[in-house]
Design a protein around this motif. Structure first.
Motif, short mmCIF file in Angstrom:
data_model
loop_
_atom_site.label_atom_id
_atom_site.label_comp_id
_atom_site.label_asym_id
_atom_site.label_seq_id
_atom_site.Cartn_x
_atom_site.Cartn_y
_atom_site.Cartn_z
N PHE A 188 3.77 17.70 9.46
CA PHE A 188 4.46 16.75 9.96
C PHE A 188 3.61 16.13 11.39
O PHE A 188 3.12 17.00 11.81
CB PHE A 188 5.58 17.22 10.44
CG PHE A 188 6.82 17.45 9.91
CD1 PHE A 188 7.79 16.67 9.42
CD2 PHE A 188 6.59 18.76 9.40
CE1 PHE A 188 8.61 16.20 8.48
CE2 PHE A 188 8.35 18.66 8.56
CZ PHE A 188 9.23 17.50 7.73
N VAL A 189 3.11 14.62 11.43
CA VAL A 189 2.44 14.56 12.50
C VAL A 189 2.89 13.62 13.32
O VAL A 189 3.79 12.30 12.73
CB VAL A 189 1.18 13.65 11.89
CG1 VAL A 189 0.03 13.24 13.31
CG2 VAL A 189 0.69 14.87 10.62
N LEU A 190 3.30 13.67 14.78
CA LEU A 190 3.86 12.69 15.28
C LEU A 190 2.89 11.86 16.32
O LEU A 190 2.35 12.40 16.43
CB LEU A 190 4.57 13.25 15.83
CG LEU A 190 5.65 12.56 17.15
CD1 LEU A 190 6.80 11.75 16.23
CD2 LEU A 190 6.26 13.04 18.03
N PHE A 191 3.13 10.68 16.08
CA PHE A 191 1.91 9.37 16.37
C PHE A 191 2.87 8.98 18.03
O PHE A 191 4.25 8.08 17.07
CB PHE A 191 1.87 8.91 16.02
CG PHE A 191 0.18 9.42 15.35
CD1 PHE A 191 -0.85 9.21 15.57
CD2 PHE A 191 0.86 9.54 13.92
CE1 PHE A 191 -1.38 10.13 14.49
CE2 PHE A 191 0.49 9.64 13.19
CZ PHE A 191 -1.48 10.06 13.32
N ARG A 192 2.93 8.39 19.02
CA ARG A 192 2.66 7.33 19.77
C ARG A 192 2.77 5.56 19.75
O ARG A 192 2.02 5.76 19.05
CB ARG A 192 2.77 7.64 21.54
CG ARG A 192 4.16 7.28 21.91
CD ARG A 192 3.40 7.30 23.66
NE ARG A 192 3.69 8.26 24.28
CZ ARG A 192 3.02 9.66 24.56
NH1 ARG A 192 2.24 10.04 25.11
NH2 ARG A 192 3.89 10.43 24.84
N GLN A 193 3.55 5.27 19.71
CA GLN A 193 3.36 4.11 19.52
C GLN A 193 3.90 3.28 20.51
O GLN A 193 3.83 3.31 21.40
CB GLN A 193 4.81 2.72 18.26
CG GLN A 193 4.40 3.37 17.42
CD GLN A 193 6.19 2.95 16.16
OE1 GLN A 193 6.70 3.82 15.45
NE2 GLN A 193 6.60 1.72 16.36
N HIS A 194 3.01 1.80 20.41
CA HIS A 194 3.01 0.60 21.34
C HIS A 194 3.93 0.17 21.43
O HIS A 194 5.19 -0.25 20.13
CB HIS A 194 1.52 0.04 21.15
CG HIS A 194 0.70 0.80 21.43
ND1 HIS A 194 -0.03 1.34 22.37
CD2 HIS A 194 -0.58 1.06 20.50
CE1 HIS A 194 -1.33 1.37 22.70
NE2 HIS A 194 -1.73 1.89 20.93
N VAL A 195 4.95 0.14 22.78
CA VAL A 195 6.32 -0.78 22.96
C VAL A 195 5.71 -2.38 21.77
O VAL A 195 5.09 -3.02 21.43
CB VAL A 195 6.17 -1.45 23.90
CG1 VAL A 195 7.78 -2.48 23.63
CG2 VAL A 195 6.09 0.40 25.06
N LYS A 196 7.47 -2.32 20.96
CA LYS A 196 7.85 -3.39 19.90
C LYS A 196 6.73 -3.49 19.05
O LYS A 196 6.64 -4.29 18.15
CB LYS A 196 7.87 -4.49 20.97
CG LYS A 196 8.93 -4.33 21.44
CD LYS A 196 9.14 -6.20 22.36
CE LYS A 196 10.80 -5.87 22.56
NZ LYS A 196 11.11 -7.27 23.59
N GLN A 197 5.67 -1.92 18.83
CA GLN A 197 4.61 -2.11 18.05
C GLN A 197 5.72 -2.01 16.10
O GLN A 197 6.26 -1.10 16.01
CB GLN A 197 3.67 -1.10 17.71
CG GLN A 197 2.50 -1.26 16.97
CD GLN A 197 1.31 -0.06 16.83
OE1 GLN A 197 2.07 0.95 17.83
NE2 GLN A 197 0.57 0.35 16.28
N ASN A 198 4.99 -3.06 15.19
CA ASN A 198 5.60 -3.09 13.79
C ASN A 198 4.82 -2.58 12.97
O ASN A 198 3.73 -2.41 12.70
CB ASN A 198 5.45 -4.32 13.45
CG ASN A 198 5.90 -4.51 12.34
OD1 ASN A 198 6.67 -3.53 11.61
ND2 ASN A 198 6.61 -5.85 11.32
N VAL A 199 4.99 -0.93 12.91
CA VAL A 199 4.19 0.27 11.79
C VAL A 199 4.97 -0.24 10.50
O VAL A 199 6.36 0.36 10.97
CB VAL A 199 4.44 1.52 13.15
CG1 VAL A 199 3.80 2.28 11.59
CG2 VAL A 199 3.34 1.56 13.91
N CYS A 200 5.20 -0.39 9.07
CA CYS A 200 5.17 -0.12 8.06
C CYS A 200 4.96 1.04 7.28
O CYS A 200 3.23 1.49 7.23
CB CYS A 200 4.66 -1.37 7.73
SG CYS A 200 5.19 -3.12 8.73
N ALA A 201 5.47 1.24 6.21
CA ALA A 201 5.52 2.66 5.37
C ALA A 201 3.58 2.05 4.52
O ALA A 201 4.19 1.35 3.57
CB ALA A 201 5.86 3.55 5.34
#
Length: 154
Positions: free
Chosen positions: A97-110
């Motif tokens: 399991f790897v956890l990344f911090r996103q930038h605010v309101k960043q759209n990340v898609c699988a």
């Protein structure tokens, strides 16, 4: 994270899946009430259901991206599908399991594929930076278990 005694280094998570990083957020993964500790052994029958994931930190406005990969797919001796994006389906081997911090309101898609996924490339594509936490467990086949006979999806 650094050091020869780091379980992520000993378990080859750092190297196979991730570059060295500094853990800044607590990440707790639990299957059926059993906490996942780096390098612990779990049976496939214990990890069939989706885990409970708790992410620490004080800022409730922070977004995260969590991925789960199998760096040993389809087998540790022939990891030709490395890294297999394995969420939420679980089979055998070593799972990270790897956890990344996103930038605010960043759209990340699988991605639209699962085999030959790369946490490093994924983080670069979405400008996620280094992970903020990671945890892994090992899983071995169970004799007579339907979970151990489940084929790896391609």
């Amino acid at each position: 994270m650094s050091g020869d005694r780091d379980p992520l280094v000993i378990g080859r998570v750092v190297g196979d899946v991730l570059d060295n990083f500094t853990r800044t957020i607590p990440l707790m993964v639990t299957y059926s009430g059993k906490d996942v500790k780096n390098g612990c052994e779990l049976k496939p029958s214990a990890v069939i259901n989706q885990p409970r994931v708790e992410i620490g930190g004080d800022d409730l406005r922070t977004f995260y991206t969590l991925v789960m990969v199998d760096p040993d797919a389809p087998s540790p001796s022939d990891p030709g599908l490395r890294e297999y994006l394995h969420w939420p389906t679980v089979g055998i081997h070593r799972f990270v399991f790897v956890l990344f911090r996103q930038h605010v309101k960043q759209n990340v898609c699988a991605p639209g594929w699962r085999q030959n996924f790369s946490c490093k490339d994924f983080a670069e594509l979405y400008n996620l930076g280094s992970p903020v936490a990671a945890v892994y467990f090992n899983c071995q086949r169970e004799t007579g278990s339907s979970a151990s006979r489940r084929p790896v999806k391609k």
